[in-house]
Design a protein around this motif. Sequence first.
Motif, PDB file in Angstrom:
ATOM      1  N   LYS A 179       0.857  -1.188   0.000  1.00  0.00           N
ATOM      2  CA  LYS A 179       0.000   0.000   0.000  1.00  0.00           C
ATOM      3  C   LYS A 179       0.890   1.234   0.000  1.00  0.00           C
ATOM      4  O   LYS A 179       1.831   1.331   0.791  1.00  0.00           O
ATOM      5  N   SER A 203      -2.691  -1.268  -3.126  1.00  0.00           N
ATOM      6  CA  SER A 203      -3.603  -0.161  -2.853  1.00  0.00           C
ATOM      7  C   SER A 203      -2.839   1.148  -2.979  1.00  0.00           C
ATOM      8  O   SER A 203      -1.792   1.330  -2.352  1.00  0.00           O
ATOM      9  N   ASN A 228      -6.662  -1.237  -5.631  1.00  0.00           N
ATOM     10  CA  ASN A 228      -7.509  -0.191  -5.070  1.00  0.00           C
ATOM     11  C   ASN A 228      -7.013   1.178  -5.522  1.00  0.00           C
ATOM     12  O   ASN A 228      -5.922   1.601  -5.146  1.00  0.00           O
ATOM     13  N   ASP A 297      -9.103   1.443   4.529  1.00  0.00           N
ATOM     14  CA  ASP A 297      -8.828   0.953   3.182  1.00  0.00           C
ATOM     15  C   ASP A 297      -9.981   0.059   2.749  1.00  0.00           C
ATOM     16  O   ASP A 297     -10.516  -0.699   3.553  1.00  0.00           O
TER      17      ASP A 297
END
Length: 322
Positions: A179, A203, A228, A297
């Motif tokens: 992420k 993400s 994401n 998230d």
Amino acid sequence: MGENKWMGKRWEDMDTDVLVKIFKELNLVELSPVSQVCRLWRLACSDPLIWGTLDFGLLKSNFIQTRASPYIWVDDRSDKRLARILRVAMAISCGNVNCMIFHYNLYMKDEHLHFISESRSPHLKRLVMPAWNRITKVGICQAIQRWQELESLTMPTIGHPPYIMEEIGRSCKNFTELKIMGSFDSQFSSAILQFLPKLKVLSIRCSKVTMEALQSLLHSMEYLEVLNISHCLLLVIAANGRKQVVHELDGQILERASRLREFHYCQSRSCIACQRMVVDEGIMRWYRYEDWFWRRDEVRSLDLQDYGKLFDAGCERLTSVE
């Protein structure tokens, strides 16, 4: 009448699993003296059920931004406080920490990172990084070399990402989840493609993302399952360097994204997170918003949920710098 006798067990004779259930309700400050009572209690205090996740999400540095590198000045008392807290946590946990979470406004130094990684958290599988400003290339690479079981990393954006992607690819063979909080451009996507080609979860929510980088990921990441890009500021950069905001994804990108197991995407004008990205011009000013906002998230495995018990609000107050 005969004398009534208490038939329960003495504290020193309690089963370890019962002690662990009790000690799980304590924070770090409360746990420290308890761990020194006797050998049995110390063993229970270091149980993996207590230390699976060490969440320092409430721990921040007392700092001032500066114009010169590293662009931050941190009160020496904050550094000493962090070192003291880490010493206590690492001593009691006995290497049983699997997940470690730090706040984005915690300005750690190499010596802090070295202390954590050097034989004190050998089984670390997930790391949520603090700010980069005072961590050197050598410092983070040495830590990653020791964390060979690392599977997941959440990190602030970094100016030159290839070296850390390369070190992860070389040292962490089970790494699958990343992420990034900040900016994501072609240099970042190229580093992932080159050094982490088997990445499964990515993400970049609430980030400034170039369309070239996004297209490169979707076209070349064969093993990617979850992506994401919710609340991102998507940009097309022309040959002359001019940037244009993209408000809708084209059919080609949506078609490629449909092949993923999960694709999270939101650019709604009614969405509060999307509105904040526009106001902040693509670089989310997390400090302006709710304390929990940076922890969220859409990808379940990356969502940090509520703050942990080990370093709760009471613990933060008791260890705060006067």
